[in-house]
Design a protein around this motif. Structure first.
Motif, PDB file in Angstrom:
ATOM      1  N   VAL A   1       0.798  -1.199  -0.007  1.00 16.45           N
ATOM      2  CA  VAL A   1       0.116  -0.033   0.058  1.00 16.45           C
ATOM      3  C   VAL A   1       0.785   1.318  -0.039  1.00 16.45           C
ATOM      4  CG1 VAL A   1      -1.849   1.444   1.248  1.00 16.45           C
ATOM      5  CG2 VAL A   1      -1.924  -1.121   1.094  1.00 16.45           C
ATOM      6  N   GLU A   2       1.829   1.367   0.873  1.00 15.05           N
ATOM      7  CA  GLU A   2       2.826   2.510   0.961  1.00 15.05           C
ATOM      8  C   GLU A   2       3.578   2.591  -0.556  1.00 15.05           C
ATOM      9  OE1 GLU A   2       2.926   0.162   3.515  1.00 15.05           O
ATOM     10  OE2 GLU A   2       1.660   1.216   4.722  1.00 15.05           O
ATOM     11  N   ASP A   3       4.116   1.463  -0.835  1.00 16.16           N
ATOM     12  CA  ASP A   3       4.692   1.644  -2.257  1.00 16.16           C
ATOM     13  C   ASP A   3       3.695   2.210  -3.371  1.00 16.16           C
ATOM     14  OD1 ASP A   3       7.034   0.766  -0.766  1.00 16.16           O
ATOM     15  OD2 ASP A   3       6.730  -1.219  -1.642  1.00 16.16           O
ATOM     16  N   LYS A   4       2.546   1.610  -3.344  1.00 15.58           N
ATOM     17  CA  LYS A   4       1.690   2.017  -4.466  1.00 15.58           C
ATOM     18  C   LYS A   4       1.193   3.603  -4.349  1.00 15.58           C
ATOM     19  CE  LYS A   4      -1.264  -1.959  -5.279  1.00 15.58           C
ATOM     20  NZ  LYS A   4      -2.474  -2.688  -5.194  1.00 15.58           N
ATOM     21  N   GLU A   5       1.286   4.197  -2.998  1.00 16.11           N
ATOM     22  CA  GLU A   5       0.901   5.619  -2.796  1.00 16.11           C
ATOM     23  C   GLU A   5       1.813   6.383  -3.392  1.00 16.11           C
ATOM     24  OE1 GLU A   5       0.003   8.564   0.729  1.00 16.11           O
ATOM     25  OE2 GLU A   5      -0.582   6.607   0.779  1.00 16.11           O
ATOM     26  N   ALA A   6       3.316   5.892  -2.807  1.00 14.10           N
ATOM     27  CA  ALA A   6       4.543   6.621  -3.441  1.00 14.10           C
ATOM     28  C   ALA A   6       4.687   6.493  -5.075  1.00 14.10           C
ATOM     29  CB  ALA A   6       5.631   6.083  -2.507  1.00 14.10           C
ATOM     30  N   PHE A   7       4.412   5.224  -5.611  1.00 12.70           N
ATOM     31  CA  PHE A   7       4.483   5.119  -6.981  1.00 12.70           C
ATOM     32  C   PHE A   7       3.551   5.827  -7.766  1.00 12.70           C
ATOM     33  CE2 PHE A   7       3.435   2.686 -10.819  1.00 12.70           C
ATOM     34  CZ  PHE A   7       4.691   2.857 -11.357  1.00 12.70           C
TER      35      PHE A   7
ATOM     36  N   VAL B   1       3.283  10.340 -25.479  1.00 10.06           N
ATOM     37  CA  VAL B   1       3.366   9.039 -24.908  1.00 10.06           C
ATOM     38  C   VAL B   1       3.935   8.668 -23.539  1.00 10.06           C
ATOM     39  CG1 VAL B   1       3.983   6.575 -25.813  1.00 10.06           C
ATOM     40  CG2 VAL B   1       3.185   8.393 -27.528  1.00 10.06           C
ATOM     41  N   GLU B   2       4.901   9.396 -23.566  1.00  5.39           N
ATOM     42  CA  GLU B   2       5.620   8.955 -22.250  1.00  5.39           C
ATOM     43  C   GLU B   2       4.776   9.704 -20.952  1.00  5.39           C
ATOM     44  OE1 GLU B   2       8.174   7.593 -19.549  1.00  5.39           O
ATOM     45  OE2 GLU B   2       8.255   7.146 -21.660  1.00  5.39           O
ATOM     46  N   ALA B   3       4.225  10.891 -21.172  1.00  5.36           N
ATOM     47  CA  ALA B   3       3.439  11.643 -20.247  1.00  5.36           C
ATOM     48  C   ALA B   3       1.937  10.538 -20.150  1.00  5.36           C
ATOM     49  CB  ALA B   3       2.796  12.687 -20.822  1.00  5.36           C
ATOM     50  N   ALA B   4       1.338  10.141 -21.049  1.00  2.65           N
ATOM     51  CA  ALA B   4       0.184   9.197 -21.038  1.00  2.65           C
ATOM     52  C   ALA B   4       0.767   7.895 -20.309  1.00  2.65           C
ATOM     53  CB  ALA B   4      -0.215   8.737 -22.348  1.00  2.65           C
ATOM     54  N   LEU B   5       1.915   7.524 -20.590  1.00  3.09           N
ATOM     55  CA  LEU B   5       2.343   6.230 -20.010  1.00  3.09           C
ATOM     56  C   LEU B   5       2.413   6.391 -18.261  1.00  3.09           C
ATOM     57  CD1 LEU B   5       3.387   3.324 -20.084  1.00  3.09           C
ATOM     58  CD2 LEU B   5       5.785   4.147 -20.401  1.00  3.09           C
ATOM     59  N   CYS B   6       2.903   7.670 -18.019  1.00  2.00           N
ATOM     60  CA  CYS B   6       2.974   8.032 -16.602  1.00  2.00           C
ATOM     61  C   CYS B   6       1.450   7.800 -15.754  1.00  2.00           C
ATOM     62  CB  CYS B   6       3.604   9.192 -16.241  1.00  2.00           C
ATOM     63  SG  CYS B   6       5.398   9.295 -16.706  1.00  2.00           S
TER      64      CYS B   6
ATOM     65  N   ALA C   1      -0.029   5.194 -13.038  1.00  2.49           N
ATOM     66  CA  ALA C   1      -0.614   5.724 -11.668  1.00  2.49           C
ATOM     67  C   ALA C   1      -1.916   5.100 -11.728  1.00  2.49           C
ATOM     68  CB  ALA C   1      -0.680   7.284 -11.889  1.00  2.49           C
ATOM     69  N   LEU C   2      -2.733   4.874 -13.086  1.00  2.00           N
ATOM     70  CA  LEU C   2      -3.870   4.567 -12.983  1.00  2.00           C
ATOM     71  C   LEU C   2      -3.913   3.017 -12.533  1.00  2.00           C
ATOM     72  CD1 LEU C   2      -7.042   5.095 -13.832  1.00  2.00           C
ATOM     73  CD2 LEU C   2      -6.383   4.124 -16.130  1.00  2.00           C
ATOM     74  N   LYS C   3      -2.985   2.215 -12.939  1.00  2.00           N
ATOM     75  CA  LYS C   3      -2.942   0.746 -12.819  1.00  2.00           C
ATOM     76  C   LYS C   3      -2.913   0.690 -11.113  1.00  2.00           C
ATOM     77  CE  LYS C   3      -1.912  -2.601 -14.785  1.00  2.00           C
ATOM     78  NZ  LYS C   3      -2.643  -3.665 -15.453  1.00  2.00           N
ATOM     79  N   VAL C   4      -2.288   1.521 -10.268  1.00  2.00           N
ATOM     80  CA  VAL C   4      -2.236   1.092  -8.833  1.00  2.00           C
ATOM     81  C   VAL C   4      -3.119   1.939  -8.069  1.00  2.00           C
ATOM     82  CG1 VAL C   4       0.357   0.805  -9.053  1.00  2.00           C
ATOM     83  CG2 VAL C   4      -0.504   3.021  -8.374  1.00  2.00           C
ATOM     84  N   TYR C   5      -4.006   2.840  -8.646  1.00  2.00           N
ATOM     85  CA  TYR C   5      -4.987   3.524  -8.078  1.00  2.00           C
ATOM     86  C   TYR C   5      -6.299   2.497  -7.719  1.00  2.00           C
ATOM     87  CZ  TYR C   5      -7.739   7.840  -6.746  1.00  2.00           C
ATOM     88  OH  TYR C   5      -8.384   8.816  -6.006  1.00  2.00           O
ATOM     89  N   PRO C   6      -7.034   2.685  -6.611  1.00  2.00           N
ATOM     90  CA  PRO C   6      -7.748   1.730  -6.144  1.00  2.00           C
ATOM     91  C   PRO C   6      -9.320   1.848  -6.826  1.00  2.00           C
ATOM     92  CG  PRO C   6      -7.427   3.270  -4.300  1.00  2.00           C
ATOM     93  CD  PRO C   6      -6.428   3.450  -5.307  1.00  2.00           C
TER      94      PRO C   6
ATOM     95  N   PRO D   1     -10.269   3.109 -10.508  1.00  2.00           N
ATOM     96  CA  PRO D   1      -9.592   3.762 -11.613  1.00  2.00           C
ATOM     97  C   PRO D   1     -10.571   4.770 -12.255  1.00  2.00           C
ATOM     98  CG  PRO D   1      -9.172   1.547 -11.459  1.00  2.00           C
ATOM     99  CD  PRO D   1      -9.937   1.884 -10.136  1.00  2.00           C
ATOM    100  N   SER D   2     -11.761   4.466 -12.275  1.00  2.00           N
ATOM    101  CA  SER D   2     -12.961   5.414 -12.801  1.00  2.00           C
ATOM    102  C   SER D   2     -13.011   6.603 -12.137  1.00  2.00           C
ATOM    103  CB  SER D   2     -14.368   4.599 -12.754  1.00  2.00           C
ATOM    104  OG  SER D   2     -14.830   4.395 -11.458  1.00  2.00           O
ATOM    105  N   ASP D   3     -12.930   6.523 -10.827  1.00  2.00           N
ATOM    106  CA  ASP D   3     -12.674   8.075 -10.188  1.00  2.00           C
ATOM    107  C   ASP D   3     -11.443   8.760 -10.829  1.00  2.00           C
ATOM    108  OD1 ASP D   3     -14.902   7.255  -8.834  1.00  2.00           O
ATOM    109  OD2 ASP D   3     -13.714   6.945  -6.856  1.00  2.00           O
ATOM    110  N   LEU D   4     -10.393   8.069 -11.036  1.00  2.00           N
ATOM    111  CA  LEU D   4      -9.172   8.848 -11.558  1.00  2.00           C
ATOM    112  C   LEU D   4      -9.277   9.178 -12.882  1.00  2.00           C
ATOM    113  CD1 LEU D   4      -6.334   9.506 -10.659  1.00  2.00           C
ATOM    114  CD2 LEU D   4      -5.574   7.279 -11.299  1.00  2.00           C
TER     115      LEU D   4
END
Length: 175
Positions: A87-93, A112-117, A121-126, A128-131
């Protein structure tokens, strides 16, 4: 003794500019007349215009295909790197990737790099639809479009009403 008056520099410059302007106007009138009266000339202009349009369309399609390959490669690379599970690693990531994405968006250097970032972030967010709702309001449209393509290539992201398979039951639509 004959005294010849020499023309001044201003007179020479004015005569030169007048001659050049007259020549340009004469050419413009000639070109317009030729364009209006010569059917072969008009056909040649239309042919050239179509050829340029075809070339531009071909280049745009090639660029689009190239960008799709770059997007797929970026998503595959991100999956290969893996994502944090703690959880802490996800938040920092998450915070790191969003900050990098915002910086890259402001630079405008690599969309493309900006979208990848933002994708990472979306992959680790609990939620995703809110994000995605937040991204929709804050991320520039070209980057958001690339992000949408990234999400489309990754079926593991559940975005609920934005593309998930909820069947419409949350919206009062029954099968």
């Amino acid at each position: 003794m004959s005294s010849l008056a020499r023309p001044s520099t201003t007179t020479i410059i004015a005569a030169t500019v007048g001659t050049l302007v007259t020549g340009f106007v004469a050419y413009a009138v000639y070109f317009d007349h030729k364009r209006q009266t010569d059917p072969e000339f008009r056909r040649a202009l239309k042919r050239e215009s179509r050829r340029e349009a075809r070339l531009a369309r071909t280049q745009a399609e090639a660029h689009g295909a190239q960008q799709k390959e770059a997007i797929k490669a970026a998503v595959d690379g991100a999956k290969a790197e893996g994502f944090p599970t703690d959880v802490e690693d996800k938040e920092a990531f998450f915070m790191t990737e969003v900050a990098r994405g915002e910086t890259l968006c402001q630079d405008g250097s690599d969309q493309v790099e900006a979208a990848l970032c933002f994708y990472k972030a979306l992959k680790v967010y609990p939620q995703p639809s809110d994000l995605i709702s937040i991204y929709d309001k804050t991320v520039p449209k070209p980057v958001l479009d690339i992000l949408a393509e990234m999400i489309a290539t990754d079926p593991s992201i559940s975005v609920g009403r934005f593309g998930g398979s909820d069947g419409g039951s949350q919206h009062g639509i029954d099968d």
